[in-house]
Design a protein around this motif. Structure first.
Motif, PDB file in Angstrom:
ATOM      1  N   ILE A 197       0.775  -0.967   0.425  1.00  0.00           N
ATOM      2  CA  ILE A 197       0.058  -0.214  -0.104  1.00  0.00           C
ATOM      3  C   ILE A 197       0.655   0.594   0.028  1.00  0.00           C
ATOM      4  CG2 ILE A 197      -1.577   1.199   1.187  1.00  0.00           C
ATOM      5  CD1 ILE A 197      -2.696  -1.020   2.046  1.00  0.00           C
ATOM      6  N   VAL A 198       0.283   1.896  -1.503  1.00  0.00           N
ATOM      7  CA  VAL A 198       1.389   3.648  -1.161  1.00  0.00           C
ATOM      8  C   VAL A 198       0.985   4.652  -0.382  1.00  0.00           C
ATOM      9  CG1 VAL A 198       2.445   4.974  -2.690  1.00  0.00           C
ATOM     10  CG2 VAL A 198       1.639   2.419  -3.542  1.00  0.00           C
ATOM     11  N   THR A 199       2.259   5.045   0.472  1.00  0.00           N
ATOM     12  CA  THR A 199       1.792   5.718   1.364  1.00  0.00           C
ATOM     13  C   THR A 199       2.348   7.479   1.166  1.00  0.00           C
ATOM     14  OG1 THR A 199       3.372   5.124   2.908  1.00  0.00           O
ATOM     15  CG2 THR A 199       1.603   4.053   3.636  1.00  0.00           C
ATOM     16  N   ARG A 200       3.178   7.400   0.805  1.00  0.00           N
ATOM     17  CA  ARG A 200       3.401   8.522   0.075  1.00  0.00           C
ATOM     18  C   ARG A 200       4.595   8.693  -0.816  1.00  0.00           C
ATOM     19  NH1 ARG A 200       7.374   9.785   4.750  1.00  0.00           N
ATOM     20  NH2 ARG A 200       7.695  11.849   4.708  1.00  0.00           N
ATOM     21  N   LEU A 201       4.692  10.180  -1.921  1.00  0.00           N
ATOM     22  CA  LEU A 201       5.589   9.610  -3.207  1.00  0.00           C
ATOM     23  C   LEU A 201       5.760  11.105  -3.465  1.00  0.00           C
ATOM     24  CD1 LEU A 201       2.028   8.620  -5.046  1.00  0.00           C
ATOM     25  CD2 LEU A 201       4.084   7.737  -5.168  1.00  0.00           C
ATOM     26  N   VAL A 202       7.015  10.960  -4.348  1.00  0.00           N
ATOM     27  CA  VAL A 202       7.937  11.782  -4.704  1.00  0.00           C
ATOM     28  C   VAL A 202       7.587  12.115  -5.779  1.00  0.00           C
ATOM     29  CG1 VAL A 202       9.818  12.985  -4.650  1.00  0.00           C
ATOM     30  CG2 VAL A 202       9.961  11.998  -3.083  1.00  0.00           C
ATOM     31  N   LEU A 203       6.860  13.328  -6.044  1.00  0.00           N
ATOM     32  CA  LEU A 203       6.441  13.536  -7.193  1.00  0.00           C
ATOM     33  C   LEU A 203       7.367  13.868  -8.899  1.00  0.00           C
ATOM     34  CD1 LEU A 203       2.336  13.817  -7.485  1.00  0.00           C
ATOM     35  CD2 LEU A 203       3.806  12.032  -7.551  1.00  0.00           C
ATOM     36  N   ARG A 204       7.735  14.035  -9.839  1.00  0.00           N
ATOM     37  CA  ARG A 204       8.617  15.452 -11.036  1.00  0.00           C
ATOM     38  C   ARG A 204       7.463  15.922 -11.774  1.00  0.00           C
ATOM     39  NH1 ARG A 204      11.504  12.811 -15.974  1.00  0.00           N
ATOM     40  NH2 ARG A 204      12.251  14.664 -16.241  1.00  0.00           N
ATOM     41  N   LEU A 205       7.759  17.344 -11.099  1.00  0.00           N
ATOM     42  CA  LEU A 205       6.983  18.269 -11.553  1.00  0.00           C
ATOM     43  C   LEU A 205       7.940  18.407 -13.096  1.00  0.00           C
ATOM     44  CD1 LEU A 205       6.162  20.205  -8.648  1.00  0.00           C
ATOM     45  CD2 LEU A 205       4.843  18.660  -9.709  1.00  0.00           C
ATOM     46  N   ARG A 206       6.911  19.232 -13.703  1.00  0.00           N
ATOM     47  CA  ARG A 206       7.675  20.054 -15.245  1.00  0.00           C
ATOM     48  C   ARG A 206       7.490  21.279 -15.612  1.00  0.00           C
ATOM     49  NH1 ARG A 206       8.844  14.912 -17.967  1.00  0.00           N
ATOM     50  NH2 ARG A 206       7.904  13.440 -16.515  1.00  0.00           N
ATOM     51  N   PRO A 207       8.500  22.309 -15.863  1.00  0.00           N
ATOM     52  CA  PRO A 207       8.125  23.408 -16.067  1.00  0.00           C
ATOM     53  C   PRO A 207       6.485  23.870 -16.919  1.00  0.00           C
ATOM     54  CG  PRO A 207      10.072  22.705 -17.957  1.00  0.00           C
ATOM     55  CD  PRO A 207       9.260  21.475 -16.651  1.00  0.00           C
ATOM     56  N   MET A 208       5.671  24.438 -16.798  1.00  0.00           N
ATOM     57  CA  MET A 208       5.003  25.187 -16.931  1.00  0.00           C
ATOM     58  C   MET A 208       4.866  25.864 -18.717  1.00  0.00           C
ATOM     59  SD  MET A 208       1.346  25.869 -16.026  1.00  0.00           S
ATOM     60  CE  MET A 208       1.279  26.278 -14.375  1.00  0.00           C
ATOM     61  N   GLY A 280       6.449  26.834 -25.169  1.00  0.00           N
ATOM     62  CA  GLY A 280       6.884  28.163 -24.003  1.00  0.00           C
ATOM     63  C   GLY A 280       7.376  29.946 -24.360  1.00  0.00           C
ATOM     64  N   ASP A 281       6.763  29.959 -25.918  1.00  0.00           N
ATOM     65  CA  ASP A 281       6.887  31.236 -25.915  1.00  0.00           C
ATOM     66  C   ASP A 281       5.566  31.246 -27.928  1.00  0.00           C
ATOM     67  OD1 ASP A 281       6.728  33.610 -28.394  1.00  0.00           O
ATOM     68  OD2 ASP A 281       9.543  33.222 -28.190  1.00  0.00           O
ATOM     69  N   GLU A 282       3.964  32.013 -26.803  1.00  0.00           N
ATOM     70  CA  GLU A 282       3.656  31.856 -27.314  1.00  0.00           C
ATOM     71  C   GLU A 282       3.320  32.936 -29.136  1.00  0.00           C
ATOM     72  OE1 GLU A 282       0.414  30.840 -26.620  1.00  0.00           O
ATOM     73  OE2 GLU A 282      -0.213  31.856 -28.212  1.00  0.00           O
ATOM     74  N   VAL A 283       3.762  33.637 -29.509  1.00  0.00           N
ATOM     75  CA  VAL A 283       4.021  34.108 -30.752  1.00  0.00           C
ATOM     76  C   VAL A 283       4.790  32.767 -31.752  1.00  0.00           C
ATOM     77  CG1 VAL A 283       4.537  35.589 -31.817  1.00  0.00           C
ATOM     78  CG2 VAL A 283       3.954  36.475 -29.891  1.00  0.00           C
ATOM     79  N   ALA A 284       6.019  32.702 -31.251  1.00  0.00           N
ATOM     80  CA  ALA A 284       7.492  31.928 -32.277  1.00  0.00           C
ATOM     81  C   ALA A 284       6.115  30.246 -31.719  1.00  0.00           C
ATOM     82  CB  ALA A 284       8.333  31.438 -31.750  1.00  0.00           C
TER      83      ALA A 284
ATOM     84  N   LEU B 232      15.698  27.775 -19.995  1.00  0.00           N
ATOM     85  CA  LEU B 232      15.823  27.250 -21.505  1.00  0.00           C
ATOM     86  C   LEU B 232      14.694  25.547 -21.421  1.00  0.00           C
ATOM     87  CD1 LEU B 232      19.794  26.633 -21.383  1.00  0.00           C
ATOM     88  CD2 LEU B 232      17.824  28.432 -22.663  1.00  0.00           C
ATOM     89  N   ASP B 233      14.659  25.040 -19.912  1.00  0.00           N
ATOM     90  CA  ASP B 233      13.833  23.653 -20.126  1.00  0.00           C
ATOM     91  C   ASP B 233      12.400  24.484 -20.031  1.00  0.00           C
ATOM     92  OD1 ASP B 233      12.455  21.381 -19.650  1.00  0.00           O
ATOM     93  OD2 ASP B 233      13.641  20.949 -18.180  1.00  0.00           O
ATOM     94  N   GLY B 234      12.436  25.133 -19.541  1.00  0.00           N
ATOM     95  CA  GLY B 234      10.260  26.307 -20.113  1.00  0.00           C
ATOM     96  C   GLY B 234      10.205  27.004 -22.382  1.00  0.00           C
ATOM     97  N   LYS B 235      10.874  27.755 -21.536  1.00  0.00           N
ATOM     98  CA  LYS B 235      11.528  28.493 -23.325  1.00  0.00           C
ATOM     99  C   LYS B 235      11.637  26.970 -24.525  1.00  0.00           C
ATOM    100  CE  LYS B 235      10.994  32.844 -20.661  1.00  0.00           C
ATOM    101  NZ  LYS B 235      11.819  34.064 -20.858  1.00  0.00           N
ATOM    102  N   LEU B 236      12.634  26.491 -24.504  1.00  0.00           N
ATOM    103  CA  LEU B 236      12.098  26.124 -25.485  1.00  0.00           C
ATOM    104  C   LEU B 236      10.986  24.712 -25.958  1.00  0.00           C
ATOM    105  CD1 LEU B 236      16.678  25.459 -24.535  1.00  0.00           C
ATOM    106  CD2 LEU B 236      15.624  27.070 -26.397  1.00  0.00           C
ATOM    107  N   GLY B 237      10.816  24.543 -25.100  1.00  0.00           N
ATOM    108  CA  GLY B 237       9.275  23.843 -25.330  1.00  0.00           C
ATOM    109  C   GLY B 237       9.539  22.695 -25.204  1.00  0.00           C
ATOM    110  N   GLY B 238      10.484  21.965 -24.924  1.00  0.00           N
ATOM    111  CA  GLY B 238      10.291  20.747 -24.852  1.00  0.00           C
ATOM    112  C   GLY B 238      11.698  20.165 -25.565  1.00  0.00           C
ATOM    113  N   SER B 239      12.142  21.150 -26.361  1.00  0.00           N
ATOM    114  CA  SER B 239      13.226  20.397 -27.081  1.00  0.00           C
ATOM    115  C   SER B 239      14.359  20.596 -26.297  1.00  0.00           C
ATOM    116  CB  SER B 239      13.295  21.777 -28.564  1.00  0.00           C
ATOM    117  OG  SER B 239      13.647  23.190 -28.209  1.00  0.00           O
ATOM    118  N   LEU B 240      14.771  21.254 -25.335  1.00  0.00           N
ATOM    119  CA  LEU B 240      16.081  20.725 -24.650  1.00  0.00           C
ATOM    120  C   LEU B 240      16.512  19.511 -24.869  1.00  0.00           C
ATOM    121  CD1 LEU B 240      18.457  22.159 -22.953  1.00  0.00           C
ATOM    122  CD2 LEU B 240      16.819  21.963 -20.787  1.00  0.00           C
TER     123      LEU B 240
END
Lengths: 452, 452
Positions: A197-208, A280-284, B232-240
């Motif tokens: 029974i899993v009780t605690r975890l360390v989760l990996r987060l990513r860039p938003m 990571g870049d709206e315009v591009a 870089l990890d955020g702004k290169l959008g998965g390509s790093l």
């Protein structure tokens, strides 16, 4: 009250033991246990399992009870152990991009806490509000963004798990690389509460991600669908985060009243594809997205397409894909969650539809799913609730020869046990039993799930 | 010749049994076995292990013999089983993006075959020419692009493995999602040949990138290094795809004659970073790369930077990072491969250098590594070959309290066994022994490696 229940009550306190009327009032799918114990700490989980193991008492672990294969089914001889009071987010470490949580935290709270810290927890499934992160581990949950971020297995850096005899196995690593002996946590991921029974975890987060590009595309042939997938996966440079395909019937169902979704594309194409890229870049990013799609359209690979221009339009596109509830129009229906290699998928679906038509002149067969992962969801209605086993055998028949799986995401539980041997060899099943015997010799943990 | 050797010779044929002079002529690191058997098929591996298991004969699996922790050490009472004749690439399935290979294929041939099919196998390590893909599984190899593509574990879809008693466990899936019971292949990845011998694999291939952006950056503080990583990890959008940090001493070593590398940046900064992004569009990717780096420079986060303008310059940048051989200038040296959470890394390295200085006034301590993964390689010289154990205890001392690992990539083998308990609890070690006992009750597979 039995001596064991009394002992469990002492371990978890009065509020930690649910029996009698309080138990009867709870809405529990798939059968009422003798009692629900609700430990508040790893130590209490450990003491509970040690006591149950000594008494030969079977235990059914409870997360959010949103599973789809009856892996939490219980009966009055069994005790349910719920992680609902172990619901703390203990730490968010922004530099290491990790979150340490207790197993009873609902998935959605994990997502929100990550977002509040400027990061992302990428796993996402429809049951996010109730499903717990511990349940996500037990089922190795998948969802919509596996193509980019992987399944639950890929989000876990560290784990604390209590074994059947109460031993606490603490491997709460924050590091990505740790080749120091066997990677024990892997054993418990996807084991549906049968090994610990899993009780605690360390989760990996990513860039938003800061940009979200979405489009609905139409294609005339399955070859074009895979061609589009390969183009986008290559040219969007790692940002492709969803590639969801809706076969014609399903698209029509979820874009026609009473469904609320307005069709983003005309009816009549063979395949519809919801595409998402997170960047990571709206315009591009939006320029690139448009360029790649335009090229594919000029090359005649994409038959038609609509790019979402606002958050409202993006949400509407996801809502269309996710409006699975519409299949209730054809009740009774049976739902499936299968995997099949991409080069076999078209022949599998064609053959399945033919088999259904041969057998039931009036049937419904809705196909959609995470095509980028080889995972399809299939909903079949033949107008008769009693024909479940017959429909199952038709749906699963084409899988073994194609190297497909009878369960891509949902697990085995009780429901899919009769079909497990279609995806696993007798040698594999024997090794699973060896592992179960080694870790839970008294067979107290979630008995009868996955294996008999 | 013993009856067993005769039997093994019959299984693998005359060319499949290396003994006597032929054995003596082979260059084998870490000790000569009684014989090398070279089965040509899974069936022959199975028959070999069944015979050895029945006879209680210990077996040491051989891949390319490039491991760094003596996990292939053997002695004259042991039989080595080499996969060198199981070296066929059996299938490349472009639509499903998979490659099915025998375990004895060298990594580089896998990479080249993927490339020839217009796809990529992303795992890459320095020993690529000799290291076999089966050995990569046994050690869960890492390398330079883990930040984007993961370790060997993440490249494996299906596996065929022979257990100690000769049972062939065939799970040659091509599908990404398969939640049908325990994911058995995970058990064997990183188990260093102690639980079974991998014979065939289905590998996951990726889209071939069309653009490669690279730069060398300089930073004045560790906070700036992690800030650059997050940007870089955020702004290169998965390509790093790589974020390799060279501490000042190591940078100076590999950019000063006799090293061939010309310094891309001036000396004197505290940290140097090699950055790589792999993408799908040359023009757009290079623009984005420049924009993101320029912003960070304007914000004062990057102290100095040089962007590679040609394939020659990109290759030269990698050559600088990889010129580890220069540490031989300070022989005798001891090499380490540790992980430490990013928020603890700076304090760990600072403390380590201080401890070394306190103990040995004249020491060399070169630090570099895959910082994006929390993995550092550390080379220490104190001028005395006999002080290995003393240096090891200094290097490892700071890890347990920080949740670090004594082996990020290389494994445990024999060399790191004395330190395994610094990264793993007694409960974890006990469960490893339980698994070993369950899978190899006669203890014939690679005895004495990882566990005693």
């Amino acid at each position: 009250m039995s001596a064991l229940l009394k002992e469990l009550g002492e371990i978890s306190g009065e509020a930690g033991l649910v029996t009698g009327e309080a138990l009867a009032e709870r809405l529990i799918p798939h059968g009422q246990p003798m009692a629900i114990v609700r430990p508040e700490s790893t130590e209490a989980v450990s003491a509970t399992l040690a006591a149950c193991n000594a008494a030969g008492q079977t235990v059914v672990p409870y997360g959010g009870l949103t599973g789809l294969v009856e892996a939490t089914a219980a009966n009055p001889t069994e005790i349910a152990l719920s992680l609902e009071r172990m619901n703390q987010i203990e730490e968010i470490d922004i530099a290491s991009r990790t979150m340490t949580v207790q197993a009873g935290v609902p998935l959605q709270l994990v997502q929100e806490a990550a977002e509040a810290a400027g990061l992302m927890f990428p796993l996402d499934i429809g049951a996010r509000g109730s499903a717990t992160i511990g349940g996500n581990v037990a089922t190795n949950a998948g969802g919509n963004r596996v193509i980019r971020y992987g399944m639950m297995r890929d989000q876990i850096l560290g784990m604390e798990v209590v074994l059947a005899d109460g031993t606490v196995l603490s491997s709460l690593n924050k590091i990505i690389k740790n080749n120091t002996g066997y990677d024990l946590k892997q054993l418990f991921i996807g084991s549906e509460g049968t090994l610990g029974i899993v009780t605690r975890l360390v989760l990996r987060l990513r860039p938003m991600p800061v940009s979200q590009q979405m489009a609905f595309l139409a294609a005339n042939s399955f070859n074009e669908v895979t061609d589009i997938l390969n183009r986008l996966d290559g040219k969007l440079g790692g940002s492709l985060s969803a590639f969801e395909v809706l076969w014609q019937d399903y698209y029509q169902l979820v874009t026609t009243p009473p469904a609320a979704g307005k069709p983003p594309l005309a009816a009549g194409y063979a395949y519809y594809i919801l595409v998402e890229a997170l960047g990571g870049d709206e315009v591009a990013d939006s320029e690139r997205f448009l360029t790649v799609l335009s090229e594919a359209m000029e090359d005649g690979v994409i038959a038609d397409g609509a790019i979402a221009q606002s958050q409202g339009e993006r949400d509407a596109m996801w809502a269309i894909r996710d409006d699975v509830g519409q299949v209730r129009q054809f009740r009774p229906v049976f739902s499936f969650d299968i995997s099949v290699p991409l080069n076999q998928m078209d022949s599998y679906v064609t053959e399945l539809k033919q088999s259904l038509n041969d057998r039931w002149a009036h049937n419904q067969c809705m196909v959609f799913g995470h095509l980028g992962d080889g995972n399809l969801h299939i909903v079949v209605g033949v107008g008769d609730k009693s024909l479940k086993a017959e429909v199952e055998s038709v749906v699963y028949a084409g899988l073994p020869a194609r190297g497909g799986s009878v369960s891509a995401e949902h697990g085995i539980g009780i429901q899919k046990k009769p079909y497990l041997s279609m995806s696993r060899s007798s040698e594999e099943l024997a090794l699973m039993r060896t592992l179960k015997q080694a870790l839970d010799p008294n067979q107290i943990l979630n008995p009868g799930k996955i294996l008999s």
